[in-house]
Structure formats: structure tokens, C-alpha cells
Scaffold this motif. Sequence first.
Motif, short mmCIF file in Angstrom:
data_model
loop_
_atom_site.label_atom_id
_atom_site.label_comp_id
_atom_site.label_asym_id
_atom_site.label_seq_id
_atom_site.Cartn_x
_atom_site.Cartn_y
_atom_site.Cartn_z
N TRP A 1 -10.91 -22.41 -1.13
CA TRP A 1 -10.65 -21.77 0.15
C TRP A 1 -9.35 -20.96 0.04
O TRP A 1 -8.40 -21.42 -0.58
N ARG A 2 -9.33 -19.80 0.68
CA ARG A 2 -8.11 -19.01 0.67
C ARG A 2 -8.06 -18.13 1.91
O ARG A 2 -9.07 -17.85 2.57
N GLU A 3 -6.85 -17.71 2.24
CA GLU A 3 -6.66 -16.77 3.34
C GLU A 3 -6.89 -15.34 2.84
O GLU A 3 -6.78 -15.08 1.64
N PRO A 4 -7.20 -14.40 3.74
CA PRO A 4 -7.25 -12.99 3.35
C PRO A 4 -5.83 -12.47 3.10
O PRO A 4 -5.20 -11.87 3.95
N ASP A 5 -5.32 -12.73 1.91
CA ASP A 5 -3.93 -12.44 1.58
C ASP A 5 -3.79 -11.37 0.50
O ASP A 5 -2.72 -11.21 -0.09
N GLY A 6 -4.86 -10.61 0.24
CA GLY A 6 -4.81 -9.58 -0.78
C GLY A 6 -4.25 -8.27 -0.25
O GLY A 6 -3.94 -8.12 0.94
N ALA A 7 -4.15 -7.30 -1.14
CA ALA A 7 -3.63 -5.97 -0.78
C ALA A 7 -4.73 -5.15 -0.10
O ALA A 7 -5.92 -5.30 -0.39
N ASP A 8 -4.31 -4.31 0.80
CA ASP A 8 -5.23 -3.42 1.51
C ASP A 8 -5.52 -2.21 0.63
O ASP A 8 -4.61 -1.48 0.25
N ASP A 9 -6.80 -2.01 0.29
CA ASP A 9 -7.16 -0.89 -0.58
C ASP A 9 -7.34 0.42 0.18
O ASP A 9 -7.60 1.47 -0.42
N GLY A 10 -7.21 0.37 1.51
CA GLY A 10 -7.29 1.59 2.31
C GLY A 10 -8.69 2.02 2.70
O GLY A 10 -8.85 2.96 3.48
N ASP A 11 -9.73 1.35 2.19
CA ASP A 11 -11.10 1.69 2.57
C ASP A 11 -11.33 1.36 4.04
O ASP A 11 -10.93 0.30 4.51
N ARG A 12 -12.01 2.26 4.74
CA ARG A 12 -12.29 2.06 6.16
C ARG A 12 -13.76 2.40 6.44
O ARG A 12 -14.42 3.07 5.66
N PHE A 13 -14.23 1.91 7.56
CA PHE A 13 -15.62 2.15 7.94
C PHE A 13 -15.92 3.64 8.09
O PHE A 13 -15.10 4.41 8.60
N THR A 14 -17.10 4.01 7.66
CA THR A 14 -17.64 5.32 7.99
C THR A 14 -18.88 5.11 8.84
O THR A 14 -19.64 4.16 8.64
N VAL A 15 -19.10 6.00 9.80
CA VAL A 15 -20.18 5.86 10.78
C VAL A 15 -21.19 6.98 10.57
O VAL A 15 -20.82 8.14 10.38
N SER A 16 -22.47 6.63 10.61
CA SER A 16 -23.53 7.63 10.54
C SER A 16 -24.60 7.30 11.58
O SER A 16 -24.85 6.13 11.87
N GLY A 17 -25.19 8.33 12.15
CA GLY A 17 -26.25 8.15 13.14
C GLY A 17 -25.78 8.25 14.57
O GLY A 17 -26.60 8.43 15.48
N LEU A 18 -24.46 8.15 14.80
CA LEU A 18 -23.96 8.22 16.18
C LEU A 18 -24.15 9.62 16.76
O LEU A 18 -24.48 9.78 17.94
N GLU A 19 -23.94 10.63 15.90
CA GLU A 19 -24.04 12.01 16.38
C GLU A 19 -25.47 12.36 16.78
O GLU A 19 -25.69 13.31 17.58
N ASP A 20 -26.47 11.65 16.25
CA ASP A 20 -27.87 11.93 16.58
C ASP A 20 -28.37 11.15 17.79
O ASP A 20 -29.52 11.33 18.21
N LEU A 21 -27.52 10.28 18.31
CA LEU A 21 -27.94 9.42 19.41
C LEU A 21 -27.90 10.20 20.73
O LEU A 21 -26.89 10.79 21.09
N GLU A 22 -29.01 10.20 21.42
CA GLU A 22 -29.08 10.92 22.70
C GLU A 22 -28.37 10.13 23.79
O GLU A 22 -28.28 8.90 23.74
N ASP A 23 -27.85 10.85 24.77
CA ASP A 23 -27.22 10.20 25.90
C ASP A 23 -28.23 9.36 26.67
O ASP A 23 -29.43 9.66 26.71
N ASN A 24 -27.69 8.28 27.28
CA ASN A 24 -28.49 7.36 28.10
C ASN A 24 -29.59 6.65 27.29
O ASN A 24 -30.63 6.29 27.83
N THR A 25 -29.32 6.45 26.00
CA THR A 25 -30.20 5.61 25.20
C THR A 25 -29.87 4.15 25.50
O THR A 25 -28.74 3.71 25.28
N ALA A 26 -30.85 3.40 26.02
CA ALA A 26 -30.56 2.06 26.52
C ALA A 26 -30.29 1.06 25.40
O ALA A 26 -29.43 0.19 25.52
N GLU A 27 -31.00 1.17 24.27
CA GLU A 27 -30.89 0.19 23.19
C GLU A 27 -30.75 0.89 21.85
O GLU A 27 -31.41 1.91 21.61
N VAL A 28 -29.91 0.32 20.99
CA VAL A 28 -29.76 0.85 19.64
C VAL A 28 -29.65 -0.32 18.67
O VAL A 28 -29.27 -1.44 19.05
N ALA A 29 -29.98 -0.04 17.43
CA ALA A 29 -29.72 -0.99 16.34
C ALA A 29 -28.43 -0.55 15.65
O ALA A 29 -28.25 0.64 15.37
#
Length: 380
Positions: free
Chosen positions: A220-248
Amino acid sequence: MSFWRKHGDRFLDGLITYIFRLPSWPSRFLRAGAALIVAGLGVGGLAGDLSWIDADRVLRLAVQADGGGLSVYWSQITVFLGILLVAAGLILGIIDHVTDRRQLRKQSVVVLEHRGLHQTVDTPLASAVPKRLKGRIDVLPVDHRQSTSTSQISSPEDALSQIAGLRQQLRQKRDAAGPGNIKLVYGGMAPVPLTFLTGMMVGNEAGLTVMDWDRFAERWREPDGADDGDRFTVSGLEDLEDNTAEVALAVAVSFPSDADGIRTTLGDMPLVRVALPTLSTTAHWSADKQSAMAKDFTDLLGDLMAKGVERIHLFIAAPNSVVFTLGRHFDDRLHPEVVVYQYERSASPPFPWAVKMPTHGQSAAQIVISGAIPIPPATT
């Protein structure tokens, strides 16, 4: 003699640290008293005579130190004051030590160990509690393995019932220990929906330490490592129509999202993907990186709300501590409804069941069986 060889250096180091480095009134008195004693003996011309006589023996101690411009009288007063300050420092130090010991007995370290998927990790989380956390260890186990068949949860309803009262249990332990006297350590290996729900139950608990199982170091260990700078990238949001009730919403940290499995489970529902640039089972060992991922996740939830989304079907491929952290940052009053799915590659569909989280007036979480119990449509 062997005891002194073993512990003498540690004792002297601790004594030096206590007297000269720790800012406290006992240490100040000890330093001031020692300085006065040295000054009285070294600067003044000190002469002293201490005698004790009884019927059998005579004990006599004579001290003579020449030099300096102080009279013998003032030298004796200086040494006497030094001895008083040293004695006061020792008494105050003992009082502080006794008080600290009493306070330590009041403090509690609650170890929330979450087990569910793997029988092979037998090292108890309590044995790996960081040494900086002082207090009585109080283990709060949440073990779903009696509901487990091989690596699958065969009875998710029974497993869910074990988490139902978790928030109340934590509140009771906090009330029993008193304000500021409880620390919480979380770690585990459990199904994604149940881990996310546990994170929601814990929420922004003060004094929380999150740990994860390092499968390569086998500890067992804590998240005590160095930050490599990688961050989330998002895809599919720009294609989402307004007032879409449900998404995956598919979140990928350790493995790619199974897009085909998601479509098999939900059909042609709009899919938004969130992923790290480099997927890895070791991509999460930085507390700063996990905080950044949680922020990006909650920002995306806000973007989906702005699009009119009212229900999110959430698929997460991430280590346990990341899933727990994302659950902690989910706001059950503000964010849309969320249904978190469990992945089992050999099942049909590959996401056979999910947990509908308690949000928007729904006090209890619910198990949803894919293809068996339809989810009511989101309101519009």
C-alpha cells in the motif's frame, strides 16, 4: 551497556532536538538555565561547599572556579537561577509529555479498507498507515468478497447494502472521538461503481489520507510520486447537441474505454470521452495529478450541464484511488444524475450492472441491471 549502545545516540539526538530546535517554553527554560549555569561557573569566581554528615559517614562537595569580574555571591545566584530554570523546564516538559499522551489516546485513525475484487491482496491496510498519523487504529472494513465469484460481484445488491450506512458510521466515529481527534485513511480494491459511491459517502472529510495498492511493489502507498504534467483531453463534447437529456461519459486513465461495449450496453447514445494522453496503470501516483483530474472532471460535468444534460452514464477505467477521488468531488445536489457502470469483459453486455447514485432527493443508491431493469427516462 548494550542498551546504551543501541539507544544512546537516538536519545541524545532526541534530547538535542527537543532543547535546541523545538520552539516551546520547556526548551526555552532549559536553554536559558543551561546558559546561566555555564556563565556562573565560567565567568565568575564561584566557590561553594556542600556537606552532609550522619553517624556513619561524611559527604562533602566543594567547588572552586576562579576568574571573571563577578563576585562569588553573584556567581552563586546566577548558577542558582540557572538550576531553577532547568528544573522548571524539566517539570513543564514532563507536564507537556503527559498532556500529549492523554491527547494521543483520544485521537483515532479510522482505516476504511474497501475489499471486493481480488482475493490475492491480503496485506491489511492498517499495517501501512503512515507514521505521521498518530492515534488509536480503528479499522472500518467494507468487504464485498462474500458477494464475489472469482473476480466478479455475483450479488451487487448485497454489496451495495454494505455501503448504505457508511456515512452514518463515519459520523458516529467522529462524534465519539470529538472535534479534530479523528483522521481517516482510505484504500481498497473494489468494483468501480461501489468505489465511486464510497467516495461520495466520504466526501470532503477533513484529515483524509487516500492510499492505493501498488501491484508492482506489492504494498500500500500514498500517491506520492512526481506529477508528469499529463492532463485529460476531451472528445465528443463539441458534437453534443444542446438539450441532450442523456449522454455516456467514458473516463480512461489506466486502460482505453471499451466503446463497443458501451454501445452494446446503451445503444447509440451520444458518447463523450475523457482520457489521459498516455494510459498506464502507474499514471496516477501523483496527488497533484489526481487533484487536476478531479478538477477537469467536475469542470466537464459543468459543461454537460450547460448543454442541458440531466443524466450521465459513467464508465471509468482507472485505478481505485482515482475512482474514489472522482466520487468525492461529485456533488449530489448540483450535478446531473449519474449511473456508474461495472465492466466485466466476459459478460454480455460487457457492462452488466451499474449503480444509480443518490442524487436530487434520492436518498439511497440503486442497482441497475443492464437490459433487465430499464432506467426511467431523464426529465426534460
